[in-house]
Design a protein around this motif. Structure first.
Motif, PDB file in Angstrom:
ATOM      1  N   LEU A  69      13.456 -41.724  36.028  1.00 55.10           N
ATOM      2  CA  LEU A  69      12.801 -42.557  35.012  1.00 55.10           C
ATOM      3  C   LEU A  69      11.744 -43.470  35.630  1.00 55.10           C
ATOM      4  CD1 LEU A  69      15.805 -43.389  32.681  1.00 55.10           C
ATOM      5  CD2 LEU A  69      13.846 -41.927  32.184  1.00 55.10           C
ATOM      6  N   THR A  70      11.957 -43.898  36.865  1.00 52.60           N
ATOM      7  CA  THR A  70      10.935 -44.693  37.551  1.00 52.60           C
ATOM      8  C   THR A  70       9.672 -43.871  37.751  1.00 52.60           C
ATOM      9  OG1 THR A  70      12.608 -46.008  38.688  1.00 52.60           O
ATOM     10  CG2 THR A  70      10.414 -45.974  39.651  1.00 52.60           C
ATOM     11  N   ALA A  71       9.837 -42.641  38.219  1.00 55.31           N
ATOM     12  CA  ALA A  71       8.678 -41.767  38.430  1.00 55.31           C
ATOM     13  C   ALA A  71       7.972 -41.468  37.108  1.00 55.31           C
ATOM     14  CB  ALA A  71       9.119 -40.473  39.107  1.00 55.31           C
ATOM     15  N   ALA A  72       8.743 -41.235  36.056  1.00 55.93           N
ATOM     16  CA  ALA A  72       8.136 -40.959  34.752  1.00 55.93           C
ATOM     17  C   ALA A  72       7.380 -42.176  34.232  1.00 55.93           C
ATOM     18  CB  ALA A  72       9.211 -40.538  33.757  1.00 55.93           C
ATOM     19  N   GLY A  73       7.954 -43.366  34.406  1.00 53.02           N
ATOM     20  CA  GLY A  73       7.290 -44.580  33.952  1.00 53.02           C
ATOM     21  C   GLY A  73       6.005 -44.860  34.717  1.00 53.02           C
ATOM     22  N   LEU A  74       6.023 -44.637  36.025  1.00 57.09           N
ATOM     23  CA  LEU A  74       4.810 -44.845  36.818  1.00 57.09           C
ATOM     24  C   LEU A  74       3.732 -43.823  36.474  1.00 57.09           C
ATOM     25  CD1 LEU A  74       6.274 -45.786  40.307  1.00 57.09           C
ATOM     26  CD2 LEU A  74       5.162 -47.283  38.637  1.00 57.09           C
ATOM     27  N   SER A  77       2.320 -44.816  33.178  1.00 60.01           N
ATOM     28  CA  SER A  77       1.485 -46.000  33.354  1.00 60.01           C
ATOM     29  C   SER A  77       0.112 -45.615  33.895  1.00 60.01           C
ATOM     30  CB  SER A  77       2.173 -46.985  34.301  1.00 60.01           C
ATOM     31  OG  SER A  77       1.346 -48.091  34.541  1.00 60.01           O
ATOM     32  N   LEU A  78       0.078 -44.720  34.872  1.00 57.18           N
ATOM     33  CA  LEU A  78      -1.205 -44.276  35.428  1.00 57.18           C
ATOM     34  C   LEU A  78      -2.016 -43.484  34.403  1.00 57.18           C
ATOM     35  CD1 LEU A  78      -0.171 -43.277  39.050  1.00 57.18           C
ATOM     36  CD2 LEU A  78      -1.521 -45.250  38.326  1.00 57.18           C
ATOM     37  N   LEU A  79      -1.343 -42.647  33.619  1.00 56.68           N
ATOM     38  CA  LEU A  79      -2.055 -41.886  32.597  1.00 56.68           C
ATOM     39  C   LEU A  79      -2.622 -42.792  31.506  1.00 56.68           C
ATOM     40  CD1 LEU A  79       0.226 -38.747  32.167  1.00 56.68           C
ATOM     41  CD2 LEU A  79      -2.091 -38.825  33.083  1.00 56.68           C
ATOM     42  N   ARG A  80      -1.841 -43.786  31.090  1.00 53.95           N
ATOM     43  CA  ARG A  80      -2.307 -44.690  30.043  1.00 53.95           C
ATOM     44  C   ARG A  80      -3.362 -45.660  30.574  1.00 53.95           C
ATOM     45  NH1 ARG A  80      -1.925 -43.438  25.175  1.00 53.95           N
ATOM     46  NH2 ARG A  80      -0.435 -44.789  24.189  1.00 53.95           N
ATOM     47  N   ALA A  97       9.329 -49.142  34.548  1.00 51.52           N
ATOM     48  CA  ALA A  97       9.587 -48.387  35.781  1.00 51.52           C
ATOM     49  C   ALA A  97      10.228 -49.272  36.842  1.00 51.52           C
ATOM     50  CB  ALA A  97       8.290 -47.777  36.303  1.00 51.52           C
ATOM     51  N   VAL A  98       9.794 -50.528  36.910  1.00 52.51           N
ATOM     52  CA  VAL A  98      10.389 -51.462  37.879  1.00 52.51           C
ATOM     53  C   VAL A  98      11.860 -51.714  37.527  1.00 52.51           C
ATOM     54  CG1 VAL A  98      10.333 -53.854  38.674  1.00 52.51           C
ATOM     55  CG2 VAL A  98       8.231 -52.537  38.550  1.00 52.51           C
ATOM     56  N   VAL A  99      12.150 -51.871  36.240  1.00 52.14           N
ATOM     57  CA  VAL A  99      13.541 -52.088  35.807  1.00 52.14           C
ATOM     58  C   VAL A  99      14.378 -50.852  36.131  1.00 52.14           C
ATOM     59  CG1 VAL A  99      15.014 -52.463  33.790  1.00 52.14           C
ATOM     60  CG2 VAL A  99      12.920 -53.786  34.061  1.00 52.14           C
ATOM     61  N   CYS A 100      13.821 -49.660  35.920  1.00 48.72           N
ATOM     62  CA  CYS A 100      14.557 -48.432  36.244  1.00 48.72           C
ATOM     63  C   CYS A 100      14.758 -48.281  37.755  1.00 48.72           C
ATOM     64  CB  CYS A 100      13.825 -47.221  35.676  1.00 48.72           C
ATOM     65  SG  CYS A 100      13.944 -47.103  33.881  1.00 48.72           S
ATOM     66  N   GLY A 122      15.031 -50.489  30.539  1.00 49.76           N
ATOM     67  CA  GLY A 122      13.752 -50.006  31.056  1.00 49.76           C
ATOM     68  C   GLY A 122      13.091 -48.999  30.135  1.00 49.76           C
ATOM     69  N   VAL A 123      13.883 -48.072  29.605  1.00 47.48           N
ATOM     70  CA  VAL A 123      13.331 -47.074  28.688  1.00 47.48           C
ATOM     71  C   VAL A 123      12.892 -47.739  27.386  1.00 47.48           C
ATOM     72  CG1 VAL A 123      13.909 -45.020  27.328  1.00 47.48           C
ATOM     73  CG2 VAL A 123      14.557 -45.155  29.721  1.00 47.48           C
ATOM     74  N   MET A 124      13.658 -48.731  26.925  1.00 49.77           N
ATOM     75  CA  MET A 124      13.241 -49.456  25.707  1.00 49.77           C
ATOM     76  C   MET A 124      11.947 -50.206  25.943  1.00 49.77           C
ATOM     77  SD  MET A 124      16.807 -50.849  24.087  1.00 49.77           S
ATOM     78  CE  MET A 124      15.948 -51.901  22.970  1.00 49.77           C
ATOM     79  N   MET A 125      11.788 -50.792  27.122  1.00 47.53           N
ATOM     80  CA  MET A 125      10.515 -51.487  27.428  1.00 47.53           C
ATOM     81  C   MET A 125       9.350 -50.514  27.377  1.00 47.53           C
ATOM     82  SD  MET A 125      11.667 -53.972  30.543  1.00 47.53           S
ATOM     83  CE  MET A 125      10.011 -54.525  30.898  1.00 47.53           C
ATOM     84  N   MET A 126       9.555 -49.312  27.934  1.00 51.24           N
ATOM     85  CA  MET A 126       8.492 -48.320  27.916  1.00 51.24           C
ATOM     86  C   MET A 126       8.187 -47.866  26.490  1.00 51.24           C
ATOM     87  SD  MET A 126       9.362 -45.834  31.092  1.00 51.24           S
ATOM     88  CE  MET A 126      10.427 -46.428  32.379  1.00 51.24           C
ATOM     89  N   ALA A 127       9.220 -47.617  25.711  1.00 51.12           N
ATOM     90  CA  ALA A 127       9.021 -47.111  24.354  1.00 51.12           C
ATOM     91  C   ALA A 127       8.401 -48.167  23.444  1.00 51.12           C
ATOM     92  CB  ALA A 127      10.341 -46.629  23.787  1.00 51.12           C
ATOM     93  N   LEU A 128       8.904 -49.383  23.522  1.00 50.18           N
ATOM     94  CA  LEU A 128       8.388 -50.441  22.639  1.00 50.18           C
ATOM     95  C   LEU A 128       6.995 -50.912  23.054  1.00 50.18           C
ATOM     96  CD1 LEU A 128      11.635 -52.525  22.042  1.00 50.18           C
ATOM     97  CD2 LEU A 128      10.533 -50.891  20.500  1.00 50.18           C
ATOM     98  N   GLY A 129       6.670 -50.800  24.327  1.00 44.57           N
ATOM     99  CA  GLY A 129       5.348 -51.201  24.787  1.00 44.57           C
ATOM    100  C   GLY A 129       4.250 -50.258  24.348  1.00 44.57           C
TER     101      GLY A 129
END
Length: 133
Positions: A69-74, A77-80, A97-100, A122-129
């Motif tokens: 999940l950290t790799a997916a979040g990073l 983040s780079l894509l966005r 990603a940091v939380v994960c 961490g996943v909720m932060m990614m989804a809600l953001g």
């Protein structure tokens, strides 16, 4: 102190022997040094109790999920960041990603319940953001 119980337990408080199905008595904790059959009392083939391998698998699962999940979040983040998205969206993915990553570290140390809740956060932060508005 190692936390191990005293090996000289008085007879008054030691567990009573249990009876098996064939009428013989079996000690409650087994004889010292005796190995039980793998199919009998939750022992796996290498001689360790079953809970040891389950705990190890749980730690590796929590750590592996956290790393994934950290790799997916990073990556998200780079894509966005290269998109025309507002600045809070890549920041939300990076913070998730940091939380994960923290959850992966906790999971490797055996704090799997806390790691699970951090993964959820961490996943909720990614989804809600990434929500519009």
């Amino acid at each position: 102190m190692s936390g191990r119980a005293d090996s000289d337990t008085p007879a008054a408080i030691s567990p009573a022997p249990m009876s098996s199905t064939d009428g013989t008595e079996v000690a409650a904790h087994g004889a010292r040094g005796a190995r039980e059959a793998p199919e009998d009392h939750g022992w796996v083939e290498d001689g360790r109790p079953e809970g040891v391998s389950v705990a190890r698998r749980t730690r590796w699962t929590a750590a592996g999920t956290g790393v994934l999940l950290t790799a997916a979040g990073l990556a998200a983040s780079l894509l966005r960041l290269t998109d025309a998205a507002p600045g809070r969206v890549p920041a939300a993915y990076a913070a998730g990603a940091v939380v994960c990553a923290c959850a992966a570290a906790l999971g490797q140390r055996g704090r799997t319940r806390r790691a699970l809740w951090l993964l959820v956060a961490g996943v909720m932060m990614m989804a809600l953001g990434d929500q519009p508005g």
